[in-house]
Design a protein around this motif. Structure first.
Motif, PDB file in Angstrom:
ATOM      1  N   LYS A   2      42.086   2.416   6.712  1.00  0.00           N
ATOM      2  CA  LYS A   2      42.902   1.735   5.714  1.00  0.00           C
ATOM      3  C   LYS A   2      43.723   0.647   6.389  1.00  0.00           C
ATOM      4  CE  LYS A   2      43.096   5.001   1.954  1.00  0.00           C
ATOM      5  NZ  LYS A   2      43.943   5.623   0.932  1.00  0.00           N
ATOM      6  N   ALA A   3      43.722  -0.536   5.771  1.00  0.00           N
ATOM      7  CA  ALA A   3      44.406  -1.680   6.355  1.00  0.00           C
ATOM      8  C   ALA A   3      45.911  -1.529   6.297  1.00  0.00           C
ATOM      9  CB  ALA A   3      43.979  -2.954   5.640  1.00  0.00           C
ATOM     10  N   ILE A   4      46.400  -0.818   5.258  1.00  0.00           N
ATOM     11  CA  ILE A   4      47.846  -0.724   5.053  1.00  0.00           C
ATOM     12  C   ILE A   4      48.165   0.565   4.301  1.00  0.00           C
ATOM     13  CG2 ILE A   4      47.669  -2.127   2.957  1.00  0.00           C
ATOM     14  CD1 ILE A   4      50.433  -3.327   3.746  1.00  0.00           C
ATOM     15  N   PHE A  13      50.421  -0.922   9.085  1.00  0.00           N
ATOM     16  CA  PHE A  13      49.283  -1.807   8.854  1.00  0.00           C
ATOM     17  C   PHE A  13      48.569  -2.143  10.161  1.00  0.00           C
ATOM     18  CE2 PHE A  13      52.939  -4.601   9.566  1.00  0.00           C
ATOM     19  CZ  PHE A  13      52.430  -5.598  10.396  1.00  0.00           C
ATOM     20  N   ILE A  43      48.116  -9.498   8.343  1.00  0.00           N
ATOM     21  CA  ILE A  43      47.575  -8.885   7.134  1.00  0.00           C
ATOM     22  C   ILE A  43      46.884  -9.994   6.365  1.00  0.00           C
ATOM     23  CG2 ILE A  43      48.103  -7.705   4.963  1.00  0.00           C
ATOM     24  CD1 ILE A  43      50.671  -6.648   6.322  1.00  0.00           C
ATOM     25  N   SER A  48      44.392  -7.034   0.134  1.00  0.00           N
ATOM     26  CA  SER A  48      45.374  -6.521   1.098  1.00  0.00           C
ATOM     27  C   SER A  48      46.682  -7.303   1.036  1.00  0.00           C
ATOM     28  CB  SER A  48      44.802  -6.569   2.518  1.00  0.00           C
ATOM     29  OG  SER A  48      43.867  -5.533   2.728  1.00  0.00           O
ATOM     30  N   ALA A  52      50.225  -5.678   0.255  1.00  0.00           N
ATOM     31  CA  ALA A  52      51.313  -5.882   1.208  1.00  0.00           C
ATOM     32  C   ALA A  52      52.531  -6.499   0.530  1.00  0.00           C
ATOM     33  CB  ALA A  52      50.839  -6.771   2.356  1.00  0.00           C
ATOM     34  N   MET A 127      48.478  -0.273  -5.021  1.00  0.00           N
ATOM     35  CA  MET A 127      47.675   0.029  -3.839  1.00  0.00           C
ATOM     36  C   MET A 127      46.520   0.969  -4.185  1.00  0.00           C
ATOM     37  SD  MET A 127      48.874   1.465  -0.106  1.00  0.00           S
ATOM     38  CE  MET A 127      49.660   2.933  -0.763  1.00  0.00           C
ATOM     39  N   CYS A 131      42.318   0.062  -4.141  1.00  0.00           N
ATOM     40  CA  CYS A 131      41.337   0.877  -3.421  1.00  0.00           C
ATOM     41  C   CYS A 131      40.222   1.342  -4.359  1.00  0.00           C
ATOM     42  CB  CYS A 131      42.021   2.079  -2.774  1.00  0.00           C
ATOM     43  SG  CYS A 131      43.179   1.672  -1.451  1.00  0.00           S
ATOM     44  N   THR A 162      40.736  -5.467   2.062  1.00  0.00           N
ATOM     45  CA  THR A 162      40.909  -4.926   0.706  1.00  0.00           C
ATOM     46  C   THR A 162      41.656  -3.601   0.684  1.00  0.00           C
ATOM     47  OG1 THR A 162      38.789  -3.769   0.805  1.00  0.00           O
ATOM     48  CG2 THR A 162      38.750  -6.029  -0.025  1.00  0.00           C
ATOM     49  N   VAL A 163      42.337  -3.276   1.750  1.00  0.00           N
ATOM     50  CA  VAL A 163      43.051  -2.011   1.965  1.00  0.00           C
ATOM     51  C   VAL A 163      42.070  -0.895   2.326  1.00  0.00           C
ATOM     52  CG1 VAL A 163      44.688  -0.306   1.086  1.00  0.00           C
ATOM     53  CG2 VAL A 163      44.873  -2.693   0.362  1.00  0.00           C
ATOM     54  N   ASP A 164      40.976  -0.781   1.547  1.00  0.00           N
ATOM     55  CA  ASP A 164      40.004   0.277   1.811  1.00  0.00           C
ATOM     56  C   ASP A 164      38.694  -0.089   1.123  1.00  0.00           C
ATOM     57  OD1 ASP A 164      39.020   2.683   2.757  1.00  0.00           O
ATOM     58  OD2 ASP A 164      39.796   3.864   1.089  1.00  0.00           O
TER      59      ASP A 164
END
Length: 349
Positions: A2-4, A13, A43, A48, A52, A127, A131, A162-164
């Motif tokens: 996961k990016a964040i 992050f 980021i 994402s 963020a 968020m 995802c 894309t966070v995930d």
């Protein structure tokens, strides 16, 4: 990966600027550090960035010392205005911040703790939804990839963007997990090399073989029939089907059209902007040193004139399909984009 993430008043992050040489996580409760990370592409990736931005406002609410609702609301809205100015092109950031602005307006008559709680919950919902959308859009877009294809993708649209999960790269990863076997070609993506640094890193992590090429090799690769599909992401999609994405995307679309290759755009509906006209769009222009140096090494003479737009605009006539979490949008885009955004659930068009 996961990016964040969020954990009780702290945001963690991946510093994407350090890839591929170092996988480094940063944990902070300082909203200024998140804003700076967005600005400096630690980021990056439209979804994402949106998350963020939302978590930045969640930090403000969580740590606020405001003693009355009026002061808290002003503190939050001032920060929303500040974060909106960090990167002007990606739609997801404005989508997320506008939702939080609505929360402020909705709960102005409540107490401080209630507004804090609602802001944090809404940010976390944003968020979670991003995802879910990236997972769904990857699953739908993966249907367009077949055994023995040769798929080109540009920039980076995987889990880190894309966070995930991902969008365009998420579709490639999902198709590979399904057991399909095909060739993947990625562009290095000048000037900041998101393809060679981040997409290559994510594909290596997934164990998916690929071929890396420079951006200016794409035309020759198509001419030699090394590519039969192009799949890219988007930072903003307008109601008529114009696609704003990483600089170089328009070039790929023109080349794909010339060679009769389908050009697919994969993005969640949070990237779609049905209210703006093309003349309203601000194309972010970044610092000259991103072009004159690579990862800190100077590659051009000092004091040269540089133009460094971060994005370009692909006209709808060059786009074969737009794939969202709600389904596949085919031309005419002006009608079908409006339809797909208007409904919470819609079958594939």
């Amino acid at each position: 990966m996961k990016a964040i993430t969020w954990n009780q008043g702290k945001v963690r992050f991946v510093d994407q600027s350090k890839l591929p040489l170092k996988l480094e996580y940063i944990e902070t409760e300082n909203p200024e550090e998140i804003v700076d990370a967005i600005r400096k592409l630690r980021i990056r990736g439209a979804p994402s960035i949106g998350v963020a931005g939302a978590l930045t406002i969640a930090l403000i609410a969580y740590h606020s010392k405001a003693e009355n609702i009026k002061n808290l609301a002003k503190e939050i809205t001032d920060w929303i205005d500040k974060v909106k100015k960090v990167r002007p092109t990606a739609k997801n950031l404005f989508y997320a911040l506008n939702r939080l602005e609505n929360i402020v307006n909705r709960y102005l008559s409540n107490n401080v703790n209630k507004l804090k709680s609602e802001i944090i919950n809404e940010a976390l919902n944003i968020m979670i939804e991003e995802c879910e959308y990236s997972k769904k859009v990857s699953e739908i877009a993966s249907q367009l990839i077949e055994d023995n294809d040769a798929v080109l993708t540009h920039c980076n649209t995987g889990p880190l963007a894309t966070v995930d999960y991902g969008t365009a790269l998420g579709a490639i990863m999902e198709a590979w997990r399904q057991g399909k076997r095909f060739k993947v070609i990625i562009t290095e993506t000048r000037p900041l090399l998101q393809g060679s640094r981040i997409t290559a890193f994510e594909l290596k992590t997934e164990g998916i073989p690929f071929t890396l090429i420079t951006d200016n090799m794409v035309g020759f690769a198509m001419q030699k029939r090394m590519i039969n599909k192009v799949i890219v992401g988007a930072d903003r999609i307008l109601r008529a089907g114009h696609v704003i994405n990483k600089i170089g995307t328009y070039t790929l679309a023109v080349l794909a059209h010339e060679h009769g290759i389908p050009f697919y755009v994969v993005a969640p509906t949070t990237t779609i902007d049905i209210s703006s006209n093309i003349e309203d769009i601000i194309i972010e222009e970044r610092e000259s040193n991103e072009v004159t140096s690579i990862m800190g090494y100077q590659i051009a003479p000092p004091d040269v004139n540089v133009w460094n737009p971060a994005f370009d605009i692909t006209p709808p006539r060059l786009v074969s399909m737009i794939i969202t979490e709600k389904g596949i949008i085919r031309p005419p885009f002006k009608r079908n984009i409006k339809n797909i955004v208007s409904y919470s659930k819609i079958p594939v068009l």
